[in-house]
Design a protein around this motif. Structure first.
Motif, mmCIF file in Angstrom:
data_model
loop_
_atom_site.group_PDB
_atom_site.id
_atom_site.type_symbol
_atom_site.label_atom_id
_atom_site.label_comp_id
_atom_site.label_asym_id
_atom_site.label_seq_id
_atom_site.Cartn_x
_atom_site.Cartn_y
_atom_site.Cartn_z
ATOM 1 N N GLU A 156 8.216 -12.057 2.757
ATOM 2 C CA GLU A 156 9.054 -12.467 1.785
ATOM 3 C C GLU A 156 9.307 -11.302 0.443
ATOM 4 N N GLU A 158 10.396 -8.741 -1.791
ATOM 5 C CA GLU A 158 11.642 -7.834 -2.042
ATOM 6 C C GLU A 158 11.720 -6.890 -3.100
ATOM 7 N N GLY A 159 12.232 -5.773 -3.082
ATOM 8 C CA GLY A 159 12.215 -4.885 -4.027
ATOM 9 C C GLY A 159 10.672 -4.324 -4.350
ATOM 10 N N TYR A 162 6.064 -6.158 -3.971
ATOM 11 C CA TYR A 162 4.544 -5.853 -3.394
ATOM 12 C C TYR A 162 3.516 -5.608 -4.509
#
Length: 174
Positions: A156, A158-159, A162
């Motif tokens: 899941e 996003e962008g 991480y």
């Protein structure tokens, strides 16, 4: 290999482990430690068979431990098998396995964790690790719901999410 003609003291001497030989500081140390771990994992596999585990199951259990020990602990972390600092299984299962596997799965991870738990029990049975460390490793191996959530949350991301995901269970030493 054990020779059936050896006396009990000779067989016991063959099984003595020099924990210092597992310390990794150089590439040569890593190669040596990998070989020592491979030998110890073979003894673990043999003990599973001697204990009545079917060969196919013993292979799966030993392979789960082997992946953790040789690929992660020795190959990636450059850490001695006998370094009794808790948190290492958690780093493996909640981060390294996930980011180093094409399609991380809870079922595959559970197989690795079964092997890891069984191997640490073997080490404890050989008086090679302490009771407190074994208990910590068993807790870490038993945290399947957390690891399942980590796999789900990884997919899941996003962008630049991480970095927050990695910080929750970092591979970096404290």
């Amino acid at each position: 290999m054990s020779d059936n003609n050896q006396s009990a003291p000779e067989r016991a001497a063959e099984n003595v482990i020099n924990k210092e030989a597992f310390v990794i500081e150089t590439v040569d140390d890593e190669i040596r430690a990998d070989g020592l771990c491979q030998s110890l994992l073979k003894r673990f596999y043999d003990s599973l068979l001697e204990g009545g585990t079917a060969p196919q199951e013993a292979t799966l259990v030993a392979n789960g431990a082997d992946y953790y020990v040789r690929d992660f602990l020795v190959g990636y972390k450059h850490r001695s098998l006998f370094d009794e600092r808790p948190g290492i299984v958690r780093q493996f299962a909640a981060n390294w396995y996930i980011v180093n596997t094409i399609d991380p799965s809870v079922d595959e991870l559970a197989g690795h964790l079964l092997g890891i738990r069984s191997f640490y029990r073997f080490l404890h049975g050989q008086s090679l690790i302490g009771t407190d460390f074994l208990a910590a490793m068993e807790r870490e191996c038993g945290d399947g719901a957390y690891y399942e959530n980590r796999i789900k949350s990884f997919w899941e991301i996003e962008g630049d999410g991480y970095f927050a995901w990695e910080r929750e269970c970092s591979l970096k030493e404290n």
